[in-house]
Design an enzyme around this catalytic site. Structure first.
Site, PDB file in Angstrom:
ATOM      1  CG  ASP A  25      -2.059   0.955   1.139  1.00 28.68           C
ATOM      2  OD1 ASP A  25      -2.300   1.480   0.038  1.00 28.68           O
ATOM      3  OD2 ASP A  25      -2.716   1.210   2.164  1.00 28.68           O
ATOM      4  CG  HIS A  42      -0.149   1.876  -9.244  1.00 28.98           C
ATOM      5  ND1 HIS A  42      -0.353   1.523  -7.933  1.00 28.98           N
ATOM      6  CD2 HIS A  42      -1.268   2.559  -9.615  1.00 28.98           C
ATOM      7  CE1 HIS A  42      -1.544   1.955  -7.537  1.00 28.98           C
ATOM      8  NE2 HIS A  42      -2.109   2.595  -8.538  1.00 28.98           N
ATOM      9  CG  LEU A 136       9.180 -17.109  -3.857  1.00 36.48           C
ATOM     10  CD1 LEU A 136       8.901 -17.138  -2.361  1.00 36.48           C
ATOM     11  CD2 LEU A 136       9.654 -15.713  -4.269  1.00 36.48           C
TER      12      LEU A 136
HETATM   13  C1  FPP Z   1      -2.070   0.106  -3.246  1.00 40.99           C
HETATM   14  O1  FPP Z   1      -1.586   1.434  -3.264  1.00 40.99           O
HETATM   15  C2  FPP Z   1      -1.550  -0.622  -4.386  1.00 40.99           C
HETATM   16  C3  FPP Z   1      -2.302  -1.194  -5.366  1.00 40.99           C
HETATM   17  C4  FPP Z   1      -3.768  -1.130  -5.386  1.00 40.99           C
HETATM   18  C5  FPP Z   1      -1.686  -1.869  -6.508  1.00 40.99           C
HETATM   19  C6  FPP Z   1      -0.431  -2.631  -6.221  1.00 40.99           C
HETATM   20  C7  FPP Z   1       0.218  -2.901  -7.498  1.00 40.99           C
HETATM   21  C8  FPP Z   1       1.546  -2.882  -7.748  1.00 40.99           C
HETATM   22  C9  FPP Z   1       2.575  -2.697  -6.710  1.00 40.99           C
HETATM   23  C10 FPP Z   1       2.027  -3.051  -9.128  1.00 40.99           C
HETATM   24  C11 FPP Z   1       1.700  -4.324  -9.847  1.00 40.99           C
HETATM   25  C12 FPP Z   1       2.144  -5.531  -9.166  1.00 40.99           C
HETATM   26  C13 FPP Z   1       2.807  -6.604  -9.667  1.00 40.99           C
HETATM   27  C14 FPP Z   1       2.704  -7.845  -8.896  1.00 40.99           C
HETATM   28  C15 FPP Z   1       3.634  -6.617 -10.876  1.00 40.99           C
HETATM   29  P1  FPP Z   1      -2.643   2.626  -3.397  1.00 40.99           P
HETATM   30  O2  FPP Z   1      -2.805   2.936  -4.831  1.00 40.99           O
HETATM   31  O3  FPP Z   1      -3.901   2.264  -2.685  1.00 40.99           O
HETATM   32  O4  FPP Z   1      -1.877   3.762  -2.636  1.00 40.99           O
HETATM   33  P2  FPP Z   1      -2.531   4.953  -1.764  1.00 40.99           P
HETATM   34  O5  FPP Z   1      -3.194   4.292  -0.573  1.00 40.99           O
HETATM   35  O6  FPP Z   1      -1.357   5.762  -1.381  1.00 40.99           O
HETATM   36  O7  FPP Z   1      -3.495   5.668  -2.649  1.00 40.99           O
END
Ligand code: FPP
Length: 250
Positions: A25, A42, A136
């Site tokens: 997050d 992201h 893994l």
């Molecule tokens: C939460 O941060 C994150 C996500 C909803 C997406 C996670 C995805 C990735 C790290 C990239 C793709 C992954 C792989 C496995 C290749 P948020 O957007 O909710 O952050 P915020 O709370 O600061 O708004």
């Protein structure tokens, strides 16, 4: 709530968690702090995924589950949703060779059929190409939520009861486990959540009954191998009692 911890650079090899789950997050906030669009957070988050997957494989973790896209994330603006789906395709294209070199088995949990065809096909292809590996297990939770998983499990067990394959009195935790997406995957011993949010957000609700929780203020794009090791060492310093007394488990 600010949690202060001693930084640790080593882990005990004989007491490793078999399965670590991570709620990644803080990508959006990381980007916003720099005046950038959320998708850039992201993108940077994918670099962290690479660093942590490599670290987990090196350390000898057997299962790593990453919460990459929740059922609720479909409600985000369309450009972010489709940006994330494209990012997943690019990440798989750019990293499949490295995933193979690291002997990683790629698996998914969630409603994979709801993903756009290109994302789904890339994923299925990567799953197929890595299934002979022996290192893994990297489990990507995509279009996943624990309540969705539990609904699906209940429907399937009910159907098997109607068909006479299971009798109601035989329903127990073994039968429930075998009808979840995580069938044959041990429960996580450690769950990490980044970004200073102290919630579980519909992730692995059944499986984390006895999981140790590690919360950190660090935003996912800033999370490092060093902090991953600190989280494992923190887990190793805890006494896991599973409802027993401290004396009973010593
Ligand atoms: C939460 O941060 C994150 C996500 C909803 C997406 C996670 C995805 C990735 C790290 C990239 C793709 C992954 C792989 C496995 C290749 P948020 O957007 O909710 O952050 P915020 O709370 O600061 O708004």
């Amino acid at each position: 709530m600010k949690i202060l911890r001693k930084k640790t650079t080593t882990v005990e090899k004989n007491n490793l968690p078999k399965h670590i789950a991570i709620i990644m997050d803080g990508n959006g906030r990381w980007a916003k702090k720099r005046g950038n669009i959320r998708l850039l957070g992201h993108k940077k988050g994918v670099d962290t995924v690479n660093e942590i997957v490599t670290a987990a494989a090196e350390i000898g973790i057997e299962y790593l589950t990453l919460y990459a896209f929740s059922t609720e994330n479909w409600n985000r603006p369309k450009d972010e949703v489709f940006g994330l789906m494209d990012l997943l395709v690019t990440a798989l294209e750019n990293n499949l060779k490295k995933i193979q070199q690291n002997n990683v088995v790629l698996r998914t949990i969630g409603d994979i059929n709801s993903l756009p065809p290109r994302t789904r096909e890339k994923l299925q292809d990567a799953v197929e190409h890595t299934k002979q590996n022996t290192g893994l297990n990297l489990i990507l939770a995509l279009s996943y939520s624990a309540r969705w998983e539990i609904e699906e499990m209940v429907k399937r067990i009910a159907q098997e009861c109607v068909e006479g394959k299971i009798s109601v009195e035989n329903i127990d935790k073994t039968i429930i486990n075998s009808h979840l997406c995580t069938k044959n995957i041990p429960d996580p011993e450690l769950l990490i959540r980044t970004s200073g949010e102290y919630r579980i957000s519909n992730f692995l609700l059944w499986q984390i009954a006895y999981t140790e929780l590690y919360f950190t203020e660090t935003l996912w794009p800033d999370f490092t191998k060093e902090e991953f090791i600190t989280a494992i060492a923190d887990y190793q310093s805890r006494e896991r009692r599973f409802g027993k007394t401290g004396e009973q488990v010593q």
